[in-house]
Scaffold this active site. Structure first.
Site, mmCIF file in Angstrom:
data_model
loop_
_atom_site.group_PDB
_atom_site.id
_atom_site.type_symbol
_atom_site.label_atom_id
_atom_site.label_comp_id
_atom_site.label_asym_id
_atom_site.label_seq_id
_atom_site.Cartn_x
_atom_site.Cartn_y
_atom_site.Cartn_z
ATOM 1 N N LYS A 35 0.841 -1.204 0.000
ATOM 2 C CA LYS A 35 0.000 0.000 0.000
ATOM 3 C C LYS A 35 0.877 1.255 0.000
ATOM 4 O O LYS A 35 2.082 1.179 0.289
ATOM 5 C CB LYS A 35 -0.916 -0.029 1.216
ATOM 6 N N TYR A 244 16.443 29.512 10.674
ATOM 7 C CA TYR A 244 15.274 30.250 11.160
ATOM 8 C C TYR A 244 15.187 30.192 12.682
ATOM 9 O O TYR A 244 15.400 29.128 13.280
ATOM 10 C CB TYR A 244 13.986 29.646 10.592
HETATM 11 C C1 LIG Z 1 -0.544 -1.926 6.807
HETATM 12 C C2 LIG Z 1 -1.211 -3.212 7.097
HETATM 13 C C3 LIG Z 1 -0.470 -4.406 7.115
HETATM 14 C C4 LIG Z 1 1.029 -4.418 7.080
HETATM 15 O O1 LIG Z 1 1.496 -3.988 8.329
HETATM 16 P P1 LIG Z 1 3.036 -3.889 8.705
HETATM 17 O O2 LIG Z 1 3.044 -3.493 10.130
HETATM 18 O O3 LIG Z 1 3.592 -2.824 7.812
HETATM 19 O O4 LIG Z 1 3.654 -5.208 8.446
HETATM 20 C C5 LIG Z 1 -1.172 -5.596 7.224
HETATM 21 N N1 LIG Z 1 -2.515 -5.616 7.353
HETATM 22 C C6 LIG Z 1 -3.251 -4.478 7.358
HETATM 23 C C7 LIG Z 1 -4.728 -4.562 7.509
HETATM 24 C C8 LIG Z 1 -2.632 -3.241 7.240
HETATM 25 O O5 LIG Z 1 -3.358 -2.119 7.286
#
Ligand SMILES: *Cc1c(COP(=O)(O)O)cnc(C)c1O
Length: 347
Positions: A35, A244
């Site tokens: 994702k 800054y």
């Molecule tokens: C993001 C996510 C994962 C992966 O999680 P990690 O901690 O990055 O391994 C798996 N299942 C769901 C439902 C997620 O949202």
């Protein structure tokens, strides 16, 4: 070259997948979560590398994210969508052969009406209260849904990065109560859950951050290297300030390098006066506030003028940097900006 150089090691990502795969039994399929465009690293080259390593089951957050994977790998892999079947997704789910993880009675109805006979999975809420059907909701539809053969039942752990947390066991027990004896494939664990042992593995695991070298996969290959070019170097007398708000003051005569990257490139302002940049093995503290496109670095202790300084390297991982900035490796990765020259290496 006036922008940073971001190098992504695809062989390291493939090796991380293989190592996570080796932690579960041969009967357990290891998926891959890509994702947010592969945690910000570009899902195209990553899914190709993961496919060569053996991954055949991919997960994304939104249906839109699946098209890059289909483009790379065609119909040889399964792609599941965590957000399920949202309004407006029907055509994509159909055309790209996606499997939505249906989260509610509403989504279930939408899916069965729009695409009868099309594959789907069900996401169950076991206590995180983010996505998925509640136990009572599942109970109400279970006898109707199970004969339709959803190809995956899944839930997500809220505290899996802390193995001692009682929430893990509590969610495991509820997940089993909701899914035992149904004869359907199941998935509970992301990266953290893989390390909780075989009770948590079920049929498919869903590692994300571990593929990209992040905690809690402590033995992971570190797969990102980010090197920032030095634009200018100057000498300060004691008492002069940098950046800054004058938030950094030279206590002694100091040498300051200005590097080309800033919060617009994902190096968040919380790193001001906190993190380090590295000249190979030597750390050089960030001096002053991170600005939009530049960061000041105290190189007084270096014996040479560097052409570039590393902010992610074998000496400073995404989690090291995250700790200094009060965030997590996930946020460091997914914030890495589009101005960097990105290079994908396979050795
Ligand atoms: C993001 C996510 C994962 C992966 O999680 P990690 O901690 O990055 O391994 C798996 N299942 C769901 C439902 C997620 O949202």
């Amino acid at each position: 070259m006036s922008t940073g150089n971001l190098t992504i090691n695809l062989k390291g990502i493939a090796a991380n997948w293989a190592a996570l795969n080796a932690l579960s039994a041969d009967t357990v399929q290891t998926g891959a979560v890509v994702k947010a465009d592969g945690y910000g690293l570009d899902s195209g080259p990553i899914v190709r590398a993961l496919y060569h390593a053996g991954a055949r089951q991919f997960f994304v957050a939104a249906a839109e994210e699946a098209s890059a994977i289909r483009r790379e790998l065609g119909d040889s892999v399964s792609i599941n969508i965590f957000s399920g079947h949202m309004r407006g997704d029907t055509e994509m789910i159909h055309d790209l052969h996606l499997t939505p993880m249906l989260n509610s009675f509403n989504q279930l109805t939408r899916h069965l009406e729009a695409l009868p006979g099309h594959s789907f999975g069900i996401q169950l809420d076991t206590g995180m209260n983010r996505l998925g059907m509640e136990p009572s909701e599942w109970e109400a539809v279970r006898d109707t849904v199970v004969p339709l053969k959803p190809n995956l039942l899944m839930s997500h752990l809220a505290c899996a990065d802390d193995p001692a947390h009682p929430m893990n066991r509590q969610q495991l027990d509820l997940f089993k109560t909701m899914t035992d004896g149904l004869g359907l494939k199941r998935s509970l664990s992301a990266t953290g859950g893989v390390f909780l042992g075989p009770d948590y593995h079920f049929d498919i695991t869903r590692p994300g951050i571990g593929l990209y070298g992040g905690a809690p996969f402590s033995e992971a290959n570190h797969v990102v290297h980010l090197s920032l070019p030095v634009i200018q170097i100057r000498d300060l007398t004691a008492g002069e300030t940098v950046g800054y708000g004058n938030s950094w003051t030279a206590k002694v005569p100091s040498r300051i390098a200005t590097v080309a990257s800033g919060y617009a490139d994902g190096l968040i302002r919380a790193m001001s006066n906190q993190g380090n940049l590295w000249a190979d093995k030597t750390s050089c503290p960030i001096a002053g506030r991170v600005s939009m496109d530049m960061i000041g670095v105290d190189i007084t202790l270096l014996d040479h003028d560097p052409e570039s300084l590393d902010i992610l390297s074998p000496y400073q991982t995404i989690d090291d940097l995250a700790d200094m900035a009060g965030t997590i490796g996930y946020e460091i990765l997914t914030s890495l900006g589009m101005r960097y020259a990105r290079r994908y290496v396979s050795q």
